[in-house]
Design an enzyme around this catalytic site. Structure first.
Site, PDB file in Angstrom:
ATOM      1  N   TYR A 175       0.847  -1.092  -0.084  1.00  0.00           N
ATOM      2  CA  TYR A 175       0.085   0.213   0.027  1.00  0.00           C
ATOM      3  C   TYR A 175       0.915   1.264   0.094  1.00  0.00           C
ATOM      4  O   TYR A 175       1.790   1.409   0.840  1.00  0.00           O
ATOM      5  CB  TYR A 175      -0.838  -0.184   1.185  1.00  0.00           C
ATOM      6  CG  TYR A 175      -1.690   1.112   1.402  1.00  0.00           C
ATOM      7  CD1 TYR A 175      -2.756   1.412   0.516  1.00  0.00           C
ATOM      8  CD2 TYR A 175      -1.599   2.189   2.448  1.00  0.00           C
ATOM      9  CE1 TYR A 175      -3.502   2.566   0.825  1.00  0.00           C
ATOM     10  CE2 TYR A 175      -2.279   3.412   2.677  1.00  0.00           C
ATOM     11  CZ  TYR A 175      -3.216   3.546   1.645  1.00  0.00           C
ATOM     12  OH  TYR A 175      -4.283   4.718   1.853  1.00  0.00           O
ATOM     13  N   ASP A 204       9.193   2.960  -0.423  1.00  0.00           N
ATOM     14  CA  ASP A 204       7.992   3.608   0.448  1.00  0.00           C
ATOM     15  C   ASP A 204       8.439   3.168   1.907  1.00  0.00           C
ATOM     16  O   ASP A 204       8.297   1.634   2.202  1.00  0.00           O
ATOM     17  CB  ASP A 204       6.648   3.052  -0.269  1.00  0.00           C
ATOM     18  CG  ASP A 204       5.638   3.624   0.755  1.00  0.00           C
ATOM     19  OD1 ASP A 204       5.868   4.363   1.961  1.00  0.00           O
ATOM     20  OD2 ASP A 204       4.424   3.697   0.448  1.00  0.00           O
ATOM     21  N   LYS A 217       4.248   8.575   9.206  1.00  0.00           N
ATOM     22  CA  LYS A 217       4.180   8.025  10.512  1.00  0.00           C
ATOM     23  C   LYS A 217       5.276   8.242  11.427  1.00  0.00           C
ATOM     24  O   LYS A 217       5.011   9.413  12.212  1.00  0.00           O
ATOM     25  CB  LYS A 217       3.988   6.368  10.320  1.00  0.00           C
ATOM     26  CG  LYS A 217       2.889   5.976   9.274  1.00  0.00           C
ATOM     27  CD  LYS A 217       2.532   4.613   9.150  1.00  0.00           C
ATOM     28  CE  LYS A 217       0.992   4.238   8.646  1.00  0.00           C
ATOM     29  NZ  LYS A 217       1.094   3.949   7.143  1.00  0.00           N
TER      30      LYS A 217
HETATM   31  C1  LIG Z   1       0.438   4.544   5.877  1.00  0.00           C
HETATM   32  C2  LIG Z   1       0.988   4.339   4.716  1.00  0.00           C
HETATM   33  C3  LIG Z   1       0.924   5.253   3.603  1.00  0.00           C
HETATM   34  C4  LIG Z   1      -0.102   6.181   3.507  1.00  0.00           C
HETATM   35  O1  LIG Z   1       0.217   7.336   4.565  1.00  0.00           O
HETATM   36  P1  LIG Z   1      -1.049   8.122   4.856  1.00  0.00           P
HETATM   37  O2  LIG Z   1      -0.067   8.950   6.140  1.00  0.00           O
HETATM   38  O3  LIG Z   1      -2.023   7.228   5.879  1.00  0.00           O
HETATM   39  O4  LIG Z   1      -1.395   8.966   3.787  1.00  0.00           O
HETATM   40  C5  LIG Z   1       1.931   5.061   2.698  1.00  0.00           C
HETATM   41  N1  LIG Z   1       2.619   3.882   2.479  1.00  0.00           N
HETATM   42  C6  LIG Z   1       2.798   3.101   3.280  1.00  0.00           C
HETATM   43  C7  LIG Z   1       3.972   1.923   3.350  1.00  0.00           C
HETATM   44  C8  LIG Z   1       2.094   3.265   4.356  1.00  0.00           C
HETATM   45  O5  LIG Z   1       2.132   2.255   5.596  1.00  0.00           O
END
Ligand SMILES: *Cc1c(COP(=O)(O)O)cnc(C)c1O
Length: 429
Positions: A142, A237, A265
């Site tokens: 994701y 990511d 995060k």
């Molecule tokens: C949580 C997450 C996102 C999206 O971040 P948001 O702050 O919720 O938009 C993108 N990539 C990864 C791997 C994530 O865990």
């Protein structure tokens, strides 16, 4: 009716589904979401004043435990000086310097407000810098909810993707190739066929959005090699695994340098800060220097940056990650022991402060294997744990998070609860 139920009914009248982000609605496990009143250390309290040991930690940010006194103090001090200026601040410079120092591959960085913004901007930058359109992602990873990333594999091998959300035009996903995670042959085949057209490959180097799945060393090395050979940009990511699996992120553990990295995060420590950064020659394509547009009214917000900066300071204390890993491993060793003791297909895995729980005999290594885990047993386990005051992610396809405030005794309480929960759900079967 419980206060959680009353709030959930009210919420559903004014907000679609009663929540502001779908997984919070408990759809995949059923039941009523807990409305949280307050949190401290490893604990959260719901609207009925029931206390839980929290293994979500706001989906990662609460790595120090909730409401760490130094973080709260920094936020209060920053707030008193004004909430937002729409002009640069010294704290943003400090934050950028800190990120560049901590993450091996990042030479320059830009702050944004969410992980979605970070990956979306990194993607646009990769396309702008290479002047190519096609991108590669992997099933089960994701990367936030930008249109071109809400995509699943097309029907044939190496065909371009289809949207996973309505409202996303096919035209927006037709440039996205979706491949299997940890499948090197497929990746090589994709580059053999489309190499010169691929702008970038985006990957979670430790996947945490299909439960926890480790990339193999070979998978990431193959990806690095192919991107270099074909002048495609490799984007890690690390919104979830950055500052979570180790201080330098997954790229430090695997010793692989991506060209760009997305962060989020943990770097906000609980307030909205995210970032993307990497090679300065690529970053130079961003406006105002270059032609790739990207902007944000609240980017680098002073209160959020104070929160993130203080969090980044505190996670650099010596032994922080060895302790965090040790406690996380205590938890997963305990859970693995229960699977063996009780003779059920139940296991766990951990990297740094991140863990996965699987109702399967072995730890899965691919999206297909994750999908074969017993989701019904997870559902029952989730509720049996919730009853016992243990708050796990309300989905079998999310990772869990341990914080520095989860002490050995908190972990032991959790394992004891898990033993009871597993016994309860196996006798009910
Ligand atoms: C949580 C997450 C996102 C999206 O971040 P948001 O702050 O919720 O938009 C993108 N990539 C990864 C791997 C994530 O865990």
């Amino acid at each position: 009716m419980s206060s959680n139920e009353i709030l959930f009914q009210r919420a559903q009248r004014s907000t679609p589904g009663g929540v502001n982000s779908p997984v919070r609605a408990f759809h995949s496990v059923g039941g009523t979401p807990r409305f949280i009143k307050k949190a401290n250390g490893p604990y959260i309290w719901d609207a009925d004043d029931k206390q839980y040991i929290d293994y979500i930690g706001s989906w990662g940010p609460a790595i120090l435990g909730h409401a760490h006194p130094s973080v709260i103090e920094a936020v209060q001090e920053a707030a008193a000086l004004g909430l937002s200026f729409g002009a640069p601040t010294e704290a943003e410079v400090l934050m950028a310097e800190e990120i560049c120092r901590l993450v091996p591959s990042i030479e320059q960085v830009r702050l944004v407000s969410s992980g979605t913004e970070a990956t979306m901007s990194a993607l646009r930058l990769a396309r702008g810098a290479t002047k190519r359109d096609k991108i590669v992602k992997f099933e089960g990873c994701y990367h936030g909810h930008a249109d071109s990333l809400l995509v699943k594999a097309g029907s044939g091998l190496l065909t371009f993707g289809n949207p996973t959300s309505s409202g996303v035009p096919n035209d927006f996903t037709k440039h996205t190739l979706v491949l299997d995670y940890n499948n090197c042959e497929q990746l090589e085949a994709a580059f053999a066929q489309f190499g010169s057209e691929i702008a970038c490959v985006i990957v979670e180097p430790v996947a945490g959005n299909m439960n926890l799945i480790r990339a193999t060393q070979q998978f990431l090395e193959t990806m690095r090699k192919l991107c270099t050979e074909h002048s495609s940009i490799l984007i890690f990511d690390e919104v979830m695994c950055g500052f979570r699996v180790s201080l330098g992120g997954a790229q430090e553990i695997y010793n692989i340098q991506p060209d760009l990295t997305a962060l989020g995060k943990v770097i906000g420590g609980g307030l909205p800060v995210a970032a993307f950064g990497g090679r300065s020659d690529i970053m130079a394509h961003l406006a105002p220097l270059g032609g790739v547009y990207q902007a944000g009214t609240l980017s680098g917000n002073p209160v959020a940056v104070a929160c993130g900066l203080t969090t980044l300071k505190l996670i650099q204390e010596s032994d922080f990650y060895s302790k965090l890993s040790h406690h996380t491993k205590l938890l997963t060793d305990g859970l693995n022991g229960l699977g063996q003791e009780l003779g059920i297909d139940f296991c766990a895995d951990a990297i740094g402060g991140m863990f996965g729980i699987y109702f399967s005999k072995n730890v899965p290594t691919s999206f297909a294997e994750v999908m074969q885990c017993d989701a019904e047993s997870f559902k029952k386990f989730f509720h049996a744990m919730l009853d016992r005051g243990i708050y796990l992610a309300p989905s079998a396809f999310e990772a869990g998070f341990v914080s520095a405030s989860h002490s050995e005794s908190v972990i032991k309480t959790t394992i004891a609860a898990a033993r009871e929960a597993l016994l309860e759900i196996s006798t009910k079967n």
